[in-house]
Design an enzyme around this catalytic site. Structure first.
Site, PDB file in Angstrom:
ATOM      1  N   ASN A   9      -1.727  -1.646   7.704  1.00 22.28           N
ATOM      2  CA  ASN A   9      -2.247  -1.151   6.421  1.00 22.28           C
ATOM      3  C   ASN A   9      -3.645  -0.547   6.662  1.00 22.28           C
ATOM      4  OD1 ASN A   9      -3.830  -1.169   4.016  1.00 22.28           O
ATOM      5  ND2 ASN A   9      -2.305  -2.446   3.024  1.00 22.28           N
ATOM      6  N   HIS A  12      -8.360  -0.091   4.237  1.00 24.27           N
ATOM      7  CA  HIS A  12      -9.792  -0.381   4.312  1.00 24.27           C
ATOM      8  C   HIS A  12     -10.575   0.588   5.194  1.00 24.27           C
ATOM      9  CE1 HIS A  12      -9.224  -3.395   1.448  1.00 24.27           C
ATOM     10  NE2 HIS A  12      -8.373  -4.066   2.200  1.00 24.27           N
ATOM     11  N   HIS A  45      -1.873   1.562   0.207  1.00 21.45           N
ATOM     12  CA  HIS A  45      -1.706   1.040  -1.157  1.00 21.45           C
ATOM     13  C   HIS A  45      -2.498   1.923  -2.110  1.00 21.45           C
ATOM     14  CE1 HIS A  45      -1.618  -2.926  -3.710  1.00 21.45           C
ATOM     15  NE2 HIS A  45      -1.439  -1.852  -4.458  1.00 21.45           N
ATOM     16  N   ARG A  47      -3.979   2.504  -5.623  1.00 26.05           N
ATOM     17  CA  ARG A  47      -4.316   1.663  -6.783  1.00 26.05           C
ATOM     18  C   ARG A  47      -4.734   2.531  -7.946  1.00 26.05           C
ATOM     19  NH1 ARG A  47      -4.924  -3.757  -5.658  1.00 26.05           N
ATOM     20  NH2 ARG A  47      -4.847  -4.299  -3.453  1.00 26.05           N
ATOM     21  N   ARG A  51      -9.536   3.255  -5.537  1.00 25.89           N
ATOM     22  CA  ARG A  51     -10.777   2.842  -4.875  1.00 25.89           C
ATOM     23  C   ARG A  51     -10.743   2.983  -3.360  1.00 25.89           C
ATOM     24  NH1 ARG A  51      -9.009  -2.027  -7.097  1.00 25.89           N
ATOM     25  NH2 ARG A  51      -8.454  -3.704  -5.660  1.00 25.89           N
ATOM     26  N   GLU A  72       2.603   1.117  -0.947  1.00 25.93           N
ATOM     27  CA  GLU A  72       2.527   0.016  -1.923  1.00 25.93           C
ATOM     28  C   GLU A  72       1.972   0.586  -3.226  1.00 25.93           C
ATOM     29  OE1 GLU A  72       1.429  -3.515   1.284  1.00 25.93           O
ATOM     30  OE2 GLU A  72      -0.076  -2.803  -0.123  1.00 25.93           O
ATOM     31  N   THR A 101      -4.319  -7.662  -4.440  1.00 21.55           N
ATOM     32  CA  THR A 101      -3.113  -8.087  -5.157  1.00 21.55           C
ATOM     33  C   THR A 101      -3.135  -9.612  -5.303  1.00 21.55           C
ATOM     34  OG1 THR A 101      -2.035  -6.250  -4.044  1.00 21.55           O
ATOM     35  CG2 THR A 101      -0.608  -7.790  -5.224  1.00 21.55           C
ATOM     36  N   GLU A 151       9.263  -8.366   0.185  1.00 21.86           N
ATOM     37  CA  GLU A 151       8.102  -8.768   0.988  1.00 21.86           C
ATOM     38  C   GLU A 151       7.599 -10.074   0.404  1.00 21.86           C
ATOM     39  OE1 GLU A 151       4.881  -5.928   1.574  1.00 21.86           O
ATOM     40  OE2 GLU A 151       3.508  -7.580   1.974  1.00 21.86           O
ATOM     41  N   HIS A 190       0.142 -10.453   3.413  1.00 25.51           N
ATOM     42  CA  HIS A 190      -1.048 -10.760   2.615  1.00 25.51           C
ATOM     43  C   HIS A 190      -1.867 -11.848   3.271  1.00 25.51           C
ATOM     44  CE1 HIS A 190      -3.888 -10.700  -0.605  1.00 25.51           C
ATOM     45  NE2 HIS A 190      -3.326  -9.570  -0.981  1.00 25.51           N
TER      46      HIS A 190
HETATM   47  N1  PXP Z   1       1.229  -6.723   1.220  1.00 29.73           N
HETATM   48  C1  PXP Z   1       0.863  -6.345  -0.025  1.00 29.73           C
HETATM   49  C2  PXP Z   1       1.913  -6.193  -1.058  1.00 29.73           C
HETATM   50  C3  PXP Z   1      -0.475  -6.067  -0.330  1.00 29.73           C
HETATM   51  O1  PXP Z   1      -0.813  -5.700  -1.583  1.00 29.73           O
HETATM   52  C4  PXP Z   1      -1.439  -6.177   0.688  1.00 29.73           C
HETATM   53  C5  PXP Z   1      -2.869  -5.847   0.380  1.00 29.73           C
HETATM   54  O2  PXP Z   1      -2.973  -4.511   0.020  1.00 29.73           O
HETATM   55  C6  PXP Z   1      -1.004  -6.567   1.973  1.00 29.73           C
HETATM   56  C7  PXP Z   1       0.326  -6.849   2.202  1.00 29.73           C
HETATM   57  C8  PXP Z   1      -1.944  -6.667   3.132  1.00 29.73           C
HETATM   58  O3  PXP Z   1      -2.794  -7.723   2.992  1.00 29.73           O
HETATM   59  P1  PXP Z   1      -4.031  -7.879   3.961  1.00 29.73           P
HETATM   60  O4  PXP Z   1      -4.915  -6.676   3.753  1.00 29.73           O
HETATM   61  O5  PXP Z   1      -4.661  -9.154   3.543  1.00 29.73           O
HETATM   62  O6  PXP Z   1      -3.485  -7.917   5.363  1.00 29.73           O
END
Ligand code: PXP
Length: 242
Positions: A9, A12, A45, A47, A51, A72, A101, A151, A190
């Site tokens: 992901n 960030h 993701h 949003r 952001r 996402e 989330t 998931e 997550h």
């Molecule tokens: N899965 C989902 C559905 C999420 O919303 C997120 C955060 O955007 C993640 C996984 C990834 O989580 P993390 O950034 O804590 O690894």
């Protein structure tokens, strides 16, 4: 057992960019480097407040990455997803003002909305996963409304300790087995890190994990010494000038 696929992901990277409203760092560059390092896919993701990831990032990722793109999003973005056509959409809930989330989608409350979204997305050839708590009732509904995957939210496991943690692992294990027995693909994510992922390797049904925050945080710290050395070398150049 097959290895678990890693979807990185890159949100960030965009968070850093947006901290300065700059053009860099670019999540696409991070995605390409992640793929070169062995990531099976890339997750981002979008949003409601944009952001970090913005529409343009999703379009660029779709165009340039070689592996699977997993977007996402909450159901407000269905029309956008239908235009961009990522390989996967993961439906997640979104509460205005949340930092991240906060839990899985409550399919008892949102079944109709989710079902409508799944129909539209699947018409465009997009596979759909739903982010849910490791709960059999949610898994049954996910199957009923046509999801391809679930998931499982790993957050309760991640924040738990001792006996409670053992219970959470069992809960994830049993949910993964149940989802897989219904023919759903099983993913998890997550709050996962290099350390807390270890017990989850035992859960055979988990095919893929999505990890963002820890990978980006670790990458920054792993890279800082090399980068500082480069800057120091540049600044040293003056010492050789007459
Ligand atoms: N899965 C989902 C559905 C999420 O919303 C997120 C955060 O955007 C993640 C996984 C990834 O989580 P993390 O950034 O804590 O690894």
């Amino acid at each position: 057992m097959k290895p678990i696929r890693l979807s990185v992901n890159v949100d960030h990277i965009a968070t850093l960019r947006e901290a300065r409203k700059e053009k860099f760092p670019d999540p696409l560059v991070a995605a390409i480097l992640a793929e070169q390092a062995g990531a099976s896919g890339i997750t981002c993701h979008i949003r409601l407040d944009r952001r970090h990831i913005k529409e343009e990032d999703v379009k660029k990722l779709k165009k340039h990455i070689t592996g699977e793109l997993n977007l996402e999003m909450c159901t407000e973005f269905v029309d956008f997803a239908c235009k961009v056509k990522p390989d996967w959409v993961t439906l997640v809930p979104e509460r205005e003002g949340e930092v991240t989330t906060e839990g899985g989608l409550d399919l008892v409350k949102t079944k109709e909305d989710a079902e409508k979204a799944i129909k539209k997305l699947k018409k465009k050839g997009i596979k759909v996963s739903i982010f849910i708590e490791p709960d059999n009732e949610m898994i049954k509904i996910a199957k009923q409304i046509g999801a391809d995957a679930v998931e499982l939210n790993t957050n309760s496991y991640v924040i738990s300790k001792g006996k409670k943690r053992e219970k959470e692992i069992k809960r994830l294990k049993s949910a993964a087995k149940f989802a897989s027995s219904l023919g759903l693909k099983v993913r998890a994510g997550h709050g996962l890190t290099r350390q807390n992922i270890i017990p989850l390797l035992e859960i055979e049904e988990i095919e893929e994990v999505s990890i963002g925050f820890a990978i980006i945080a670790d990458s920054v710290l792993a890279g800082i010494q090399n980068i500082v050395k480069e800057y120091v070398e540049i600044l040293m150049k003056r010492a050789y000038q007459k």
